[in-house]
Design an enzyme around this catalytic site. Sequence first.
Site, short mmCIF file in Angstrom:
data_model
loop_
_atom_site.label_atom_id
_atom_site.label_comp_id
_atom_site.label_asym_id
_atom_site.label_seq_id
_atom_site.Cartn_x
_atom_site.Cartn_y
_atom_site.Cartn_z
CE LYS A 163 -2.14 2.82 2.85
NZ LYS A 163 -1.90 4.63 1.63
CD GLU B 288 10.32 12.12 12.04
OE1 GLU B 288 8.65 11.93 12.18
OE2 GLU B 288 11.00 11.47 11.39
CD GLU C 220 13.01 -0.01 10.01
OE1 GLU C 220 13.39 1.30 10.67
OE2 GLU C 220 13.81 -1.04 10.30
CB CYS D 219 12.90 8.26 8.62
SG CYS D 219 14.53 7.30 7.54
P1 NAD Z 1 1.94 7.96 8.07
O1 NAD Z 1 2.32 7.28 9.20
O2 NAD Z 1 1.17 8.79 8.29
O3 NAD Z 1 2.13 6.90 7.01
C1 NAD Z 1 2.30 5.97 6.92
C2 NAD Z 1 1.79 4.92 5.82
O4 NAD Z 1 1.00 4.26 6.49
C3 NAD Z 1 0.78 5.46 4.61
O5 NAD Z 1 0.39 4.20 3.37
C4 NAD Z 1 -0.43 5.82 5.37
O6 NAD Z 1 -1.57 5.74 4.83
C5 NAD Z 1 -0.53 4.08 6.46
N1 NAD Z 1 -1.55 4.63 7.26
C6 NAD Z 1 -2.42 5.23 8.07
N2 NAD Z 1 -2.59 5.41 8.77
C7 NAD Z 1 -3.12 3.84 8.82
C8 NAD Z 1 -3.80 2.74 9.87
N3 NAD Z 1 -4.21 3.16 10.61
N4 NAD Z 1 -3.28 1.44 9.25
C9 NAD Z 1 -2.45 1.12 8.55
N5 NAD Z 1 -2.13 1.34 7.51
C10 NAD Z 1 -1.95 3.87 7.48
O7 NAD Z 1 3.27 8.43 7.77
P2 NAD Z 1 3.54 9.52 6.96
O8 NAD Z 1 3.71 10.79 6.98
O9 NAD Z 1 3.48 9.07 5.32
O10 NAD Z 1 5.85 8.82 6.68
C11 NAD Z 1 6.16 10.71 7.67
C12 NAD Z 1 6.93 9.20 8.76
O11 NAD Z 1 7.90 8.13 8.17
C13 NAD Z 1 8.19 10.16 9.84
O12 NAD Z 1 7.37 10.20 10.49
C14 NAD Z 1 9.39 9.32 9.48
O13 NAD Z 1 9.93 9.51 10.12
C15 NAD Z 1 8.69 8.20 8.36
N6 NAD Z 1 9.80 7.80 8.49
C16 NAD Z 1 10.19 6.39 8.84
C17 NAD Z 1 11.59 5.60 8.00
C18 NAD Z 1 12.73 4.46 8.50
O14 NAD Z 1 12.36 3.90 8.30
N7 NAD Z 1 12.63 4.63 10.17
C19 NAD Z 1 11.87 5.93 6.79
C20 NAD Z 1 11.01 7.04 6.14
C21 NAD Z 1 10.25 7.69 7.00
#
Ligand code: NAD
Length: 476
Positions: free
Chosen positions: A169, A380, A244, A278
């Site tokens: 997804k 963050e 992650e 991240c």
């Molecule tokens: P997000 O958590 O809002 O969304 C991530 C994904 O999860 C999207 O595809 C979203 O549609 C989905 N999602 C949202 N709610 C959900 C639920 N209830 N159940 C299942 N899936 C759901 O994050 P974002 O805003 O897209 O990304 C930014 C974040 O990602 C930052 O916090 C960043 O640090 C983190 N990030 C971490 C890493 C790592 O490797 N640690 C790498 C890249 C980004």
Amino acid sequence: MKMQIGGKAVEACSHEFSDIINPATGELIDRVPRGTEEDAEMAVEAAWSAFSDWASTSPQQRAGILYRAAGIVRERKDELAVLLTREQGKPLTEAKNEIEGFANVLEYYCGLASSFHGGFIPIHQSGYAFTVKKPLGVCSAIIPWNMPALIMAWKISPALITGNTLVLKPASSTPLTNLTLSSILSEAGLPAGVLNIVTGPGEVVGESLIKNRKVKRISFTGETGTGKRVAELAASGMKKVTLELGGSDPMLVCDDANLEAAVAGALRGRFYNCGQTCTAVKRLFVFESVADEFIKKLEAGIRNLRVGNGLHENVDMGPLNNRRQWEYIKELVAEVEEKEEGRIVTGGRVPEGGDYSKGYFFGPTLVVDVSEESRLLNEEVFGPVLPVVRVKDLDEAIEKANNTCYGLGASIWTKNIDRARIGCERLNAGIIWLNQHLKVAPEVPFGGTRDSGIGKENGPDALSEYLELKTVMLKT
Ligand code: NAD
């Protein structure tokens, strides 16, 4: 573009669509189906049906397909990079690096195709045992919008090479590159149903993919809050999970550091991808004795950064990816000003003139002498704002750096081997960089501690996350 389920391009059962907007211009680029629970279920069924045939191919056959896909991706790199920039906002050079990174990761895992197998264990005087490694079955991957191509590669490569099938997804604002990369994998020979892509809201499609009883493993990248919800759902279904999550990486600059190199590291570490990485430098601690000189150099570097549409030439930093993120960053900086929680040295607002008014632009921002209560140090900050704090020595720097719920990355800048060693030992982080920040490679395990997540991606150990180890004991 349509979703990809069972090798076919399909619309959502709801017949609804979501707009994909160029964050630099506000223009509509494309529309994708707004997937439903039913669509997620269909994708899992497709992956389920494809599993047995795919699992019985040899790892070398699978590697052949992934190698071909990596080759096509390299041939189409320029076109894919333009698509990525249009939907994500990053400058074209960064987009090209990311597409190149996608191909590199695929190829890295192809190289591991012969490396995973069980073992033979003699047991003194009572026989022997052997172990067998089997793919898990259907896995699901849920990814964010900041590095959609690279993170897709981190998830699909170990899953596919070990013989699993997958439903992915994408993030709601960046599905187009993921869909195109998936169709390239089909073109390279990936059988129908082995990789399926369902677009749609996380709360609907994402949760449905986690709850489905046929899904054996979830690999999630995203915010810590979402990760906790994913962990709860996965736990109730006894599913394997990798999380992650967010980070608030500290960068520690000692008084003996090469200041030019540290400034360059901070600029790249904070402003690459408009601060939406991240492991970006999210808090910077600098020794008092060199702070004024360091801040002056940093300010000059930030003022030189050229902000604009990532498709244009000579752009160092594009817009933020989406309105929510843009509003959040504006609110954070306004709060710093209002509460006098730090001094804004440069940036702090939407740049004026040009076409900035049409996109989610925010000027690269340097805030110094930030107070401990500021949200800049306690949340963050996923955007182009760098908070700087002066510290008297390494002990204070480490104490402040560790004062967070996160533990993704950290860097220490020094020429002194003892300081480097102490930093590596005491900083709470999954990855520590010495005199650099941000670098990742497919060979190197990646992942955080504390609220930054559970489990690692990349490196040879990532394969075992996608394999079930079975033990067989024989009596002689
Ligand atoms: P997000 O958590 O809002 O969304 C991530 C994904 O999860 C999207 O595809 C979203 O549609 C989905 N999602 C949202 N709610 C959900 C639920 N209830 N159940 C299942 N899936 C759901 O994050 P974002 O805003 O897209 O990304 C930014 C974040 O990602 C930052 O916090 C960043 O640090 C983190 N990030 C971490 C890493 C790592 O490797 N640690 C790498 C890249 C980004």
